[in-house]
Design an enzyme around this catalytic site. Structure first.
Site, PDB file in Angstrom:
ATOM      1  CG  ASN A  23       5.163 -13.598  13.522  1.00  0.00           C
ATOM      2  OD1 ASN A  23       4.693 -14.954  13.391  1.00  0.00           O
ATOM      3  ND2 ASN A  23       6.351 -13.084  13.521  1.00  0.00           N
ATOM      4  CB  VAL A  35      -0.813   0.181   1.228  1.00  0.00           C
ATOM      5  CG1 VAL A  35      -1.969  -1.019   1.035  1.00  0.00           C
ATOM      6  CG2 VAL A  35      -0.190   0.045   2.642  1.00  0.00           C
ATOM      7  CG  ASP A  36       4.881   3.325   1.775  1.00  0.00           C
ATOM      8  OD1 ASP A  36       5.131   4.161   0.832  1.00  0.00           O
ATOM      9  OD2 ASP A  36       5.438   3.274   2.981  1.00  0.00           O
ATOM     10  CD  GLU A  37       1.660   4.875  -6.098  1.00  0.00           C
ATOM     11  OE1 GLU A  37       1.645   4.922  -7.375  1.00  0.00           O
ATOM     12  OE2 GLU A  37       0.888   5.825  -5.584  1.00  0.00           O
ATOM     13  N   GLY A  38       5.366   4.896  -2.453  1.00  0.00           N
ATOM     14  CA  GLY A  38       6.659   5.140  -2.532  1.00  0.00           C
ATOM     15  C   GLY A  38       7.727   4.145  -2.091  1.00  0.00           C
ATOM     16  NE  ARG A  49       6.258  -3.125  11.631  1.00  0.00           N
ATOM     17  CZ  ARG A  49       7.182  -2.433  11.267  1.00  0.00           C
ATOM     18  NH1 ARG A  49       7.642  -1.386  11.820  1.00  0.00           N
ATOM     19  NH2 ARG A  49       8.135  -2.693  10.339  1.00  0.00           N
ATOM     20  CB  THR A  94      13.961 -11.389  13.007  1.00  0.00           C
ATOM     21  OG1 THR A  94      12.776 -11.695  12.979  1.00  0.00           O
ATOM     22  CG2 THR A  94      14.658 -11.320  14.487  1.00  0.00           C
ATOM     23  CG  HIS A 152       6.862 -18.618  14.531  1.00  0.00           C
ATOM     24  ND1 HIS A 152       8.167 -18.992  14.594  1.00  0.00           N
ATOM     25  CD2 HIS A 152       6.682 -17.469  14.287  1.00  0.00           C
ATOM     26  CE1 HIS A 152       8.822 -17.759  14.528  1.00  0.00           C
ATOM     27  NE2 HIS A 152       8.041 -17.032  14.171  1.00  0.00           N
TER      28      HIS A 152
END
Length: 381
Positions: free
Chosen positions: A187, A102-105, A148, A297, A242
């Site tokens: 995650n 979605v972050d075009e730049g 996040r 990571t 996990h």
């Protein structure tokens, strides 16, 4: 991306219509006579000197239809997504790589960076877009995008926000690549693999969580360090979630067929004088340590995903500990996805290995399942 400029010029001779297409792209195309000016009323793009250079450079015999043997799409161009992309490119696993974000730049920047290095990885076709149409006809779609966790946010709230994001992603992925396999990396991977399975309505063999493939690699590496043996020769598995409730299968750890439990009956327990249980503790803690030191990571998980990709696209039928639906196994009756050893091939997960676990290992796996189910049962789709 490849940018193509088409110039159409029509002329009529002896009652037939002939169309000449001049292409400034990868596919060869007929060129007009050098004396004929380009453009005219039928031109759909301005004339370019490159058209003349191309026509002087090459003599075209026939049009070339692109042949694609495999296409991989990666959703999310953050650190993990790009580590997956680079690892896949270095292995030469596909003919086309598509990136979506979605972050075009950021997306354009990462795409250009990879395209400029495509000479060194023999991958001429690297494309990207915010629109999922760029992923059309993918053999494999790798999902690394997701929300996040915010400070103080509960795990349930984080997962619920990801459900909303996955709804948008999955509808587009299914629309453009209805026969693809999915590898979920975002995650919490086990729960989000379940979410992807529910939203896509794909059969369970085609929805794969990266799961404990990396945890197992860490486990084998740390065992190898203790024994001064290459990790490839250390055989052992991390199963279950996990994350913090993952299960080290000490009963099956062996070197060249020699079970370590026969040499140390208490291996992996509190009674073990050598404290091998710290190996598993280090597996769980290592991600937190890396994040504390460098913020993220990504290289190891990128290599791990490329490893899974290779097994699928090359139909290698190797065994990997990946997240899959395990309802009905090991006394687990909930609809959860956990990592168990699975055979990966061109159909995705073709088989599940029924590993015999020690009673305490099976109990820990059941506890891992309950941890996930307590969150999953509250999700709203």
């Amino acid at each position: 991306m490849s940018w193509t400029v088409g110039i159409l010029r029509a002329s009529q001779r002896a009652g037939t219509v002939r169309a000449n297409f001049l292409c400034l792209g990868m596919a060869p195309s007929p060129c007009p006579p050098a004396a004929t000016p380009l453009g005219g009323a039928w031109a759909v793009a301005p004339a370019s000197k490159m058209a003349t250079v191309k026509c002087e450079l090459m003599k075209n015999f026939t049009s070339e239809e692109p042949v694609r043997n495999s296409k991989i799409s990666i959703v999310g161009t953050g650190s993990v997504g790009m580590a997956c992309a680079v690892s896949i490119l270095l292995k030469g696993l596909s003919d086309e790589l598509a990136l979506v974000d979605v972050d075009e730049g950021r997306l354009k920047g990462e795409t250009m960076d990879l395209q400029h290095g495509s000479l060194f990885v023999k991958m001429p076709n690297i494309v990207s877009s915010r629109d999922y149409v760029v992923t059309a006809n993918s053999n494999l779609v790798i999902i690394t995008a997701g929300a996040r966790q915010e400070k103080g946010e509960t795990r349930l709230n984080l997962v619920q926000r990801n459900v909303a994001i996955f709804k948008l992603m999955m509808s587009s992925i299914v629309q453009y690549s209805p026969r693809c396999k999915l590898i979920v990396v975002s995650n919490p991977v086990d729960i989000l693999t379940y979410v992807a399975w529910k939203l896509s309505a794909f059969p369970q063999n085609r929805v794969i969580g990266s799961g404990c493939n990396l945890d197992t690699a860490r486990f084998r590496f740390l065992i190898g360090q203790r024994l001064s043996i290459h990790s490839e020769s250390c055989h052992g598995w991390i199963l279950g979630e996990h994350g913090d409730s993952s299960v080290p299968v000490w009963s099956g750890v062996n070197i060249a067929g020699v079970p370590l439990k026969e040499l140390n009956l208490d291996i992996g327990t509190d009674k073990d004088p050598e404290q091998w249980k710290n190996v598993h503790k280090d597996v769980v803690a290592s991600a937190y340590e890396i994040i504390k030191m460098k913020g993220y990571t990504y290289w190891a998980i990128g290599l791990s995903v490329a490893d899974l990709t290779e097994s699928i696209l090359k139909n290698l039928r190797r065994v990997h500990p990946v997240s899959t639906r395990i309802k009905g196994l090991y006394g687990i009756n909930e609809e959860v996805f956990l990592s168990v050893p699975c055979i990966l091939g061109e159909s995705g997960i073709t088989d599940l290995i029924k590993v015999k676990l020690a009673p305490e290992e099976e109990a820990r796996l059941q506890k891992s399942a309950k941890t996930l189910w307590d969150i999953q049962k509250e999700l709203k789709f």
